[in-house]
Design a protein around this motif. Sequence first.
Motif, short mmCIF file in Angstrom:
data_model
loop_
_atom_site.label_atom_id
_atom_site.label_comp_id
_atom_site.label_asym_id
_atom_site.label_seq_id
_atom_site.Cartn_x
_atom_site.Cartn_y
_atom_site.Cartn_z
N VAL B 54 54.61 38.65 11.12
CA VAL B 54 54.85 37.84 9.93
C VAL B 54 53.52 37.49 9.28
CG1 VAL B 54 55.74 35.65 9.04
CG2 VAL B 54 56.97 36.86 10.88
N VAL B 55 53.38 37.80 7.98
CA VAL B 55 52.15 37.43 7.27
C VAL B 55 52.36 36.27 6.32
CG1 VAL B 55 51.08 39.69 7.47
CG2 VAL B 55 52.51 39.20 5.51
N ASP B 56 53.63 36.00 5.93
CA ASP B 56 53.91 34.87 5.05
C ASP B 56 55.37 34.46 5.20
OD1 ASP B 56 53.62 34.22 1.44
OD2 ASP B 56 54.06 32.92 3.13
N ASP B 57 55.59 33.27 5.69
CA ASP B 57 56.95 32.71 5.72
C ASP B 57 56.94 31.27 5.23
OD1 ASP B 57 57.20 31.95 9.33
OD2 ASP B 57 55.73 31.40 7.81
N SER B 58 56.00 30.99 4.32
CA SER B 58 55.80 29.63 3.86
C SER B 58 56.99 29.07 3.09
CB SER B 58 54.54 29.53 3.00
OG SER B 58 54.60 30.43 1.91
N GLN B 59 57.82 29.93 2.49
CA GLN B 59 58.96 29.45 1.72
C GLN B 59 60.29 29.69 2.44
OE1 GLN B 59 58.51 29.39 -2.73
NE2 GLN B 59 57.44 31.31 -2.30
N LEU B 60 60.23 30.04 3.69
CA LEU B 60 61.45 30.24 4.48
C LEU B 60 61.93 28.90 5.04
CD1 LEU B 60 63.22 32.66 5.67
CD2 LEU B 60 61.91 32.28 7.78
N PRO B 61 63.16 28.49 4.74
CA PRO B 61 63.69 27.22 5.30
C PRO B 61 63.97 27.41 6.80
CG PRO B 61 64.90 27.90 3.33
CD PRO B 61 64.10 29.09 3.79
#
Lengths: 113, 115
Positions: B54-61
């Motif tokens: 995973v490189v970006d999951d900043s907007q995953l609830p």
Amino acid sequence: EDKVVQSPLSLVVHEGDTVTLNCSYEVTNFRSLLWYKQEKKAPTFLFMLTSSGIEKKSGRLSSILDKKELFSILNITATQTGDSAIYLCAVEGWASGTYKYIFGTGTRLKVLA
Amino acid sequence: EAGVAQSPRYKIIEKRQSVAFWCNPISGHATLYWYQQILGQGPKLLIQFQNNGVVDDSQLPKDRFSAERLKGVDSTLKIQPAKLEDSAVYLCASSSKTGAVSPLHFGNGTRLTVT
């Protein structure tokens, strides 16, 4: 905060008209700008722009990027009913250790026969 | 070249139920994305994988959404429990990006309706 703004939000024209769609952006460490056409669900790729002033052309569609003024336009000449779709602009920039794409809300184009 | 494959095409569930979506990217594409597109809006990135990391999951609830990409190929996105506001089209995309500029290629998406 990075953002991509498209205008107009919607547009209704008649067949044969020429339309210009706009995409302005504020994105950290810009790398590329992409245009997509979305008719049903899947956006389909139209153009990728990385350099200012170089026009990309495909049939009746063309696009150009201005990296100084931070915008791109998508032109469609001699519009047809099949051009009716949502046109999405996405900008790729660097943030939090990776490149990522930010999409605008799209321009909904309706071409009347 | 085969495109990005997604399933199912449509799903209707009741709130508080769970649902899972599957995506198979274009062969050889290292980067895989899950986007959520709510009606009238542009796609919003939920999670981005590079190979199986995973490189970006900043907007995953993260309290209700989870995603995995085992072996760096297929991916699944799960919602548990679903809420009404999760009604949207879930788009999977892939790119061959490994440092080079390359466009996203999208699958046909899954239209989720939560009642």
